[in-house]
Write an enzyme that holds these catalytic residues in place. Structure first.
Site, PDB file in Angstrom:
ATOM      1  N   LYS A 177       0.824  -1.202   0.000  1.00  0.00           N
ATOM      2  CA  LYS A 177       0.000   0.000   0.000  1.00  0.00           C
ATOM      3  C   LYS A 177       0.857   1.250   0.000  1.00  0.00           C
ATOM      4  O   LYS A 177       1.869   1.323   0.718  1.00  0.00           O
ATOM      5  CB  LYS A 177      -0.909   0.008   1.239  1.00  0.00           C
ATOM      6  CG  LYS A 177      -1.975  -1.067   1.188  1.00  0.00           C
ATOM      7  CD  LYS A 177      -2.973  -0.795   0.092  1.00  0.00           C
ATOM      8  CE  LYS A 177      -3.804  -2.029  -0.212  1.00  0.00           C
ATOM      9  NZ  LYS A 177      -4.758  -1.823  -1.307  1.00  0.00           N
ATOM     10  N   ASP A 205       0.022   0.181  -4.592  1.00  0.00           N
ATOM     11  CA  ASP A 205      -1.423   0.428  -4.708  1.00  0.00           C
ATOM     12  C   ASP A 205      -1.790   1.659  -3.882  1.00  0.00           C
ATOM     13  O   ASP A 205      -1.679   1.645  -2.654  1.00  0.00           O
ATOM     14  CB  ASP A 205      -2.163  -0.811  -4.185  1.00  0.00           C
ATOM     15  CG  ASP A 205      -3.666  -0.698  -4.352  1.00  0.00           C
ATOM     16  OD1 ASP A 205      -4.147   0.342  -4.855  1.00  0.00           O
ATOM     17  OD2 ASP A 205      -4.364  -1.665  -3.965  1.00  0.00           O
ATOM     18  N   GLU A 231      -0.987   0.776  -9.014  1.00  0.00           N
ATOM     19  CA  GLU A 231      -2.435   0.498  -9.016  1.00  0.00           C
ATOM     20  C   GLU A 231      -3.237   1.673  -8.466  1.00  0.00           C
ATOM     21  O   GLU A 231      -2.829   2.298  -7.488  1.00  0.00           O
ATOM     22  CB  GLU A 231      -2.661  -0.753  -8.151  1.00  0.00           C
ATOM     23  CG  GLU A 231      -4.101  -1.223  -8.056  1.00  0.00           C
ATOM     24  CD  GLU A 231      -4.180  -2.613  -7.426  1.00  0.00           C
ATOM     25  OE1 GLU A 231      -3.309  -3.471  -7.721  1.00  0.00           O
ATOM     26  OE2 GLU A 231      -5.100  -2.857  -6.624  1.00  0.00           O
ATOM     27  N   GLU A 257     -10.683  -2.211 -10.121  1.00  0.00           N
ATOM     28  CA  GLU A 257     -11.389  -2.964  -9.083  1.00  0.00           C
ATOM     29  C   GLU A 257     -12.679  -2.259  -8.661  1.00  0.00           C
ATOM     30  O   GLU A 257     -13.578  -2.900  -8.120  1.00  0.00           O
ATOM     31  CB  GLU A 257     -10.482  -3.204  -7.869  1.00  0.00           C
ATOM     32  CG  GLU A 257     -10.176  -1.947  -7.085  1.00  0.00           C
ATOM     33  CD  GLU A 257      -9.338  -2.228  -5.845  1.00  0.00           C
ATOM     34  OE1 GLU A 257      -8.132  -2.440  -6.001  1.00  0.00           O
ATOM     35  OE2 GLU A 257      -9.882  -2.229  -4.742  1.00  0.00           O
ATOM     36  N   ASP A 280     -12.899  -7.100 -10.504  1.00  0.00           N
ATOM     37  CA  ASP A 280     -13.122  -8.020  -9.387  1.00  0.00           C
ATOM     38  C   ASP A 280     -14.440  -8.733  -9.650  1.00  0.00           C
ATOM     39  O   ASP A 280     -15.478  -8.082  -9.769  1.00  0.00           O
ATOM     40  CB  ASP A 280     -13.177  -7.241  -8.064  1.00  0.00           C
ATOM     41  CG  ASP A 280     -13.219  -8.183  -6.865  1.00  0.00           C
ATOM     42  OD1 ASP A 280     -14.056  -9.122  -6.874  1.00  0.00           O
ATOM     43  OD2 ASP A 280     -12.431  -7.990  -5.935  1.00  0.00           O
ATOM     44  N   HIS A 307      -8.624  -8.372  -9.756  1.00  0.00           N
ATOM     45  CA  HIS A 307      -8.512  -8.071  -8.331  1.00  0.00           C
ATOM     46  C   HIS A 307      -9.247  -9.184  -7.584  1.00  0.00           C
ATOM     47  O   HIS A 307     -10.260  -9.687  -8.056  1.00  0.00           O
ATOM     48  CB  HIS A 307      -9.186  -6.722  -8.091  1.00  0.00           C
ATOM     49  CG  HIS A 307      -9.253  -6.291  -6.662  1.00  0.00           C
ATOM     50  ND1 HIS A 307     -10.363  -6.507  -5.862  1.00  0.00           N
ATOM     51  CD2 HIS A 307      -8.351  -5.644  -5.893  1.00  0.00           C
ATOM     52  CE1 HIS A 307     -10.135  -6.002  -4.660  1.00  0.00           C
ATOM     53  NE2 HIS A 307      -8.935  -5.472  -4.646  1.00  0.00           N
ATOM     54  N   GLU A 340      -4.246 -12.603  -6.945  1.00  0.00           N
ATOM     55  CA  GLU A 340      -4.050 -11.780  -5.744  1.00  0.00           C
ATOM     56  C   GLU A 340      -4.407 -12.596  -4.505  1.00  0.00           C
ATOM     57  O   GLU A 340      -5.500 -13.155  -4.406  1.00  0.00           O
ATOM     58  CB  GLU A 340      -4.945 -10.536  -5.810  1.00  0.00           C
ATOM     59  CG  GLU A 340      -4.861  -9.700  -4.550  1.00  0.00           C
ATOM     60  CD  GLU A 340      -5.370  -8.275  -4.710  1.00  0.00           C
ATOM     61  OE1 GLU A 340      -6.160  -8.012  -5.633  1.00  0.00           O
ATOM     62  OE2 GLU A 340      -4.957  -7.430  -3.888  1.00  0.00           O
TER      63      GLU A 340
HETATM   64 CA    CA Z   1      -6.319  -2.343  -4.955  1.00  0.00          CA
END
Ligand code: CA
Length: 386
Positions: A177, A205, A231, A257, A280, A307, A340
């Site tokens: 992150k 991300d 991302e 996503e 996703d 995702h 993922e």
């Molecule tokens: Ca993400």
């Protein structure tokens, strides 16, 4: 095949049950949009007149998805044949189109659709990827999603330790992150890159924390850190802003996503907003819509790396889906279609599926048992049901 009888073919949906699951977690963790201290899941069961039952899962606030399914979709599903999956998808989508082209109605369709694919597979005794046109790969490379923000004394040291743990567990790809501030992000990314060495794939991300200017400025600094993809740099509605970031950086930009259906992805693709799309299945419209999105992306030459988040049901759906996606482009050394694997604390993910999906040396075997191939532990559903 017990559904084909002397008097002809019959398979009908008889009931739909929703399960709202929720639990507190040991260690809260943060990302650019907030903090998690509980985990939740919305699990579906769809029953048929032949005794075959399918499992599905969708994302977002589970009570909302549950209300949509029970009040709006359930009457539309009873007596339908699960094999009419496209027909059912269009029926649910068109019924709610005036107010639900994006958001929780499509999320709710996603869960229903996944359960229908589970039923189809179980009825034919085939894994879902066989029904999707076959598997391009028996093993899928996995990546660890972790390295969230933590409320600890020395977050940078803790970050380095966590990254090294993933490498020790066998992962060759890790996503971390960012989105605190460009300065803090850079320190975090440099720390992780140093901790894992140059050979491990590293993705960052931002969960749409930045505007175009900041995303480009940060991205230029990150170019030196050998980033596999950046991302959600900017807000998901900013289709043109995404394109500007994508054009400006020497790092592939990934996103999607928070996008819904083929109609939403059409815009990202037309504007060439991203280098990699990440639908996703539990958000964007299920396996049926995921397949259409992946084919659409393929026609634009954009790889689809979904995702995945949630319990083992969502993970299994993603795994069958990834198995069925051709390399884009076809190559001796293609862009790996990664799975993922969330590594954060979530008892629902840990416990709900008896035959848990596990990585070994950074790879996961594609399930070969019928349907999704998951054995749901119903005691866990009872324990965490709200
Ligand atoms: Ca993400």
């Amino acid at each position: 095949m017990n559904h084909i009888k002397k008097e002809g073919y019959t398979l009908k949906i008889t009931d739909v049950k929703t399960h709202v699951l929720r639990c507190k977690i040991r260690e809260p963790f943060g990302f650019s949009q907030g903090w998690y201290d509980t985990r939740a899941a919305m699990i579906f069961e769809i029953f048929t007149d032949q005794g075959i039952r399918g499992w599905g899962e969708c994302w977002g606030p589970p009570e909302v998805a549950s209300a949509i399914v029970n009040t709006v979709f359930k009457p539309l599903l009873i007596d339908e044949d699960p094999f009419d999956v496209d027909k059912i998808w269009e029926k649910l989508y068109n019924h709610t189109k005036a107010f639900g082209q994006k958001g929780m109605t499509v999320v709710a369709i996603s869960g229903v659709d996944i359960a229908l694919w589970d039923i189809m597979g179980k009825t034919l005794s085939l894994p879902i990827h066989k029904l999707l046109g076959g598997s391009f790969r028996n093993m899928v490379q996995a990546y660890a999603t972790g390295l969230y923000f933590k409320k600890v004394k020395n977050p940078i040291a803790v970050l380095a330790e966590e990254a090294q743990e993933y490498v020790q567990q066998g992962f060759h790809a890790i996503k971390m992150k960012i989105g605190l501030s460009p300065e803090e992000d850079l320190e975090r990314v440099r720390t992780v890159r140093k901790a894992i060495g140059d050979d491990v794939l590293l993705m960052v991300d931002a969960n749409h924390a930045y505007n175009v200017h900041t995303a480009i400025k940060l991205g230029r600094e990150l170019e030196e850190q050998k980033i596999f993809w950046f991302e959600e740099p900017v807000s998901p509605e900013d289709v043109r802003g995404y394109a500007e970031v994508t054009r400006s950086l020497n790092i592939p930009i990934a996103g999607g996503e928070a996008e819904f259906t083929r109609f939403g992805f059409r815009e990202l693709l037309i504007h060439r907003s991203v280098d990699i799309i990440q639908p996703d299945l539990c958000i964007t419209g299920g396996i049926s819509e995921g397949k259409k999105i992946a084919i659409l992306a393929n026609t634009f030459g954009i790889p689809c790396i979904p995702h995945a988040w949630g319990t083992g049901i969502a993970l299994a759906a993603a795994l069958h889906f990834i198995a069925s996606i051709p390399d884009c482009p076809s190559s001796a050394n293609p862009i790996p279609p990664l799975l993922e694997m969330d590594q954060t604390s979530n008892p629902l993910r840990e416990l709900l599926i008896k035959n848990k999906i596990k990585q070994k040396d950074g790879f996961v075997r594609v399930p070969t048992n019928p349907g999704l191939g998951v054995e749901v532990d119903e005691e866990v559903i009872k324990k965490y049901s709200v």
